[in-house]
Design a protein around this motif. Structure first.
Motif, PDB file in Angstrom:
ATOM      1  N   SER A 173      -2.015   5.235   8.708  1.00  0.00           N
ATOM      2  CA  SER A 173      -1.191   6.343   8.256  1.00  0.00           C
ATOM      3  C   SER A 173      -1.258   7.403   9.342  1.00  0.00           C
ATOM      4  O   SER A 173      -2.343   7.728   9.841  1.00  0.00           O
ATOM      5  N   PHE A 211       0.623   5.593  -0.002  1.00  0.00           N
ATOM      6  CA  PHE A 211      -0.369   6.642   0.252  1.00  0.00           C
ATOM      7  C   PHE A 211       0.312   7.956   0.597  1.00  0.00           C
ATOM      8  O   PHE A 211       1.358   8.001   1.219  1.00  0.00           O
ATOM      9  N   LEU A 231       0.856  -1.178   0.000  1.00  0.00           N
ATOM     10  CA  LEU A 231       0.000   0.000   0.000  1.00  0.00           C
ATOM     11  C   LEU A 231       0.896   1.234   0.000  1.00  0.00           C
ATOM     12  O   LEU A 231       1.840   1.330   0.794  1.00  0.00           O
ATOM     13  N   THR A 250      -4.055   6.912  -2.936  1.00  0.00           N
ATOM     14  CA  THR A 250      -3.636   5.615  -2.402  1.00  0.00           C
ATOM     15  C   THR A 250      -3.560   4.636  -3.563  1.00  0.00           C
ATOM     16  O   THR A 250      -4.433   4.624  -4.430  1.00  0.00           O
ATOM     17  N   TRP A 287     -10.438   4.957   3.930  1.00  0.00           N
ATOM     18  CA  TRP A 287      -9.781   5.424   5.151  1.00  0.00           C
ATOM     19  C   TRP A 287     -10.816   6.015   6.109  1.00  0.00           C
ATOM     20  O   TRP A 287     -11.785   6.643   5.682  1.00  0.00           O
ATOM     21  N   TYR A 343      -7.008   2.188   7.227  1.00  0.00           N
ATOM     22  CA  TYR A 343      -7.494   1.713   5.929  1.00  0.00           C
ATOM     23  C   TYR A 343      -7.995   0.288   6.067  1.00  0.00           C
ATOM     24  O   TYR A 343      -7.344  -0.560   6.690  1.00  0.00           O
ATOM     25  N   LEU A 388      -6.895   9.111   0.923  1.00  0.00           N
ATOM     26  CA  LEU A 388      -6.754   9.591   2.288  1.00  0.00           C
ATOM     27  C   LEU A 388      -7.786  10.679   2.566  1.00  0.00           C
ATOM     28  O   LEU A 388      -8.186  11.415   1.665  1.00  0.00           O
TER      29      LEU A 388
END
Length: 206
Positions: A134, A88, A86, A102, A152, A147, A116
């Motif tokens: 994150s 982001f 992943l 993302t 998110w 996530y 995000l």
């Protein structure tokens, strides 16, 4: 994006570090699959002479080219494994704006994921592709989001806002270490997420 590019790679055996073969393309301000075993790491993004979209996969000794991201970016967050990574946040070019984008990696190609909630750069990440965090970022951000593989959502914030930090762990048990706020002397914070317990009872007719 100042500083020197490097491809240096070292592995750790629990006691000491050993130099192994370097990344094929030296770079800085990149991200990686934070929950991969040492022998199946993935590195992506970063800054070469411009924002990079390159992905490289590690087999414990050598790095080989993987699928490229849809666009170059650096100062991004990363999570997941080599076959389920992943990426982001980040910045696409020097002086550019933070991103919400993302992307999800399946071991060969990247596809778009959920954005995000707030654009971020210099943020940290950890967890898996379907259960990631994150947190942090510039300027001295405390925001934490999680996530679920699709989108998110908000999580409890860091106690101290910071960028250039690092993270490890899972989406329910994580560490945020170091960072810049405004000096590089910020401590470590522990994150404990929500867990659920299933209670099973036997019901009989009387």
């Amino acid at each position: 994006y100042t500083g020197s590019n490097t491809g240096d790679t070292e592995t750790y055996d629990g006691t000491s570090y050993t130099e192994v073969n370097n990344l094929s393309t030296g770079r800085r301000l990149l991200a990686g699959s934070t929950n991969s075993p040492q022998s199946t790491a993935t590195a992506f993004g970063g800054y070469v002479s411009a924002a990079s979209n390159l992905t490289e996969e590690f087999d414990g000794t050598n790095w080989t080219a993987g699928g490229t991201m849809s666009g170059g970016r650096y100062k991004l967050g990363g999570a997941g494994t080599q076959t389920a990574a992943l990426a982001f946040g980040g910045i696409p070019a020097p002086g550019g704006s933070s991103q919400t984008a993302t992307e999800e990696y399946d071991g060969s190609s990247w596809t778009s994921g959920g954005s995000l909630l707030t654009a971020a750069n210099q943020n940290a990440g950890n967890g898996t592709q379907t259960a990631a965090l994150s947190y942090g970022g510039t300027p001295n951000v405390t925001t934490t989001v999680g996530y679920d593989g699709t989108s998110w959502s908000t999580r409890p914030s860091l106690g101290t806002g910071r960028g250039y930090l690092k993270g490890c762990g899972t989406s329910i048990s994580a560490l945020a270490t170091g960072g810049n706020n405004p000096s590089y002397s910020v401590g470590t914070e522990e994150f404990t997420g929500e867990t659920s317990t299933l209670n099973v009872e036997n019901i009989t007719d009387s």
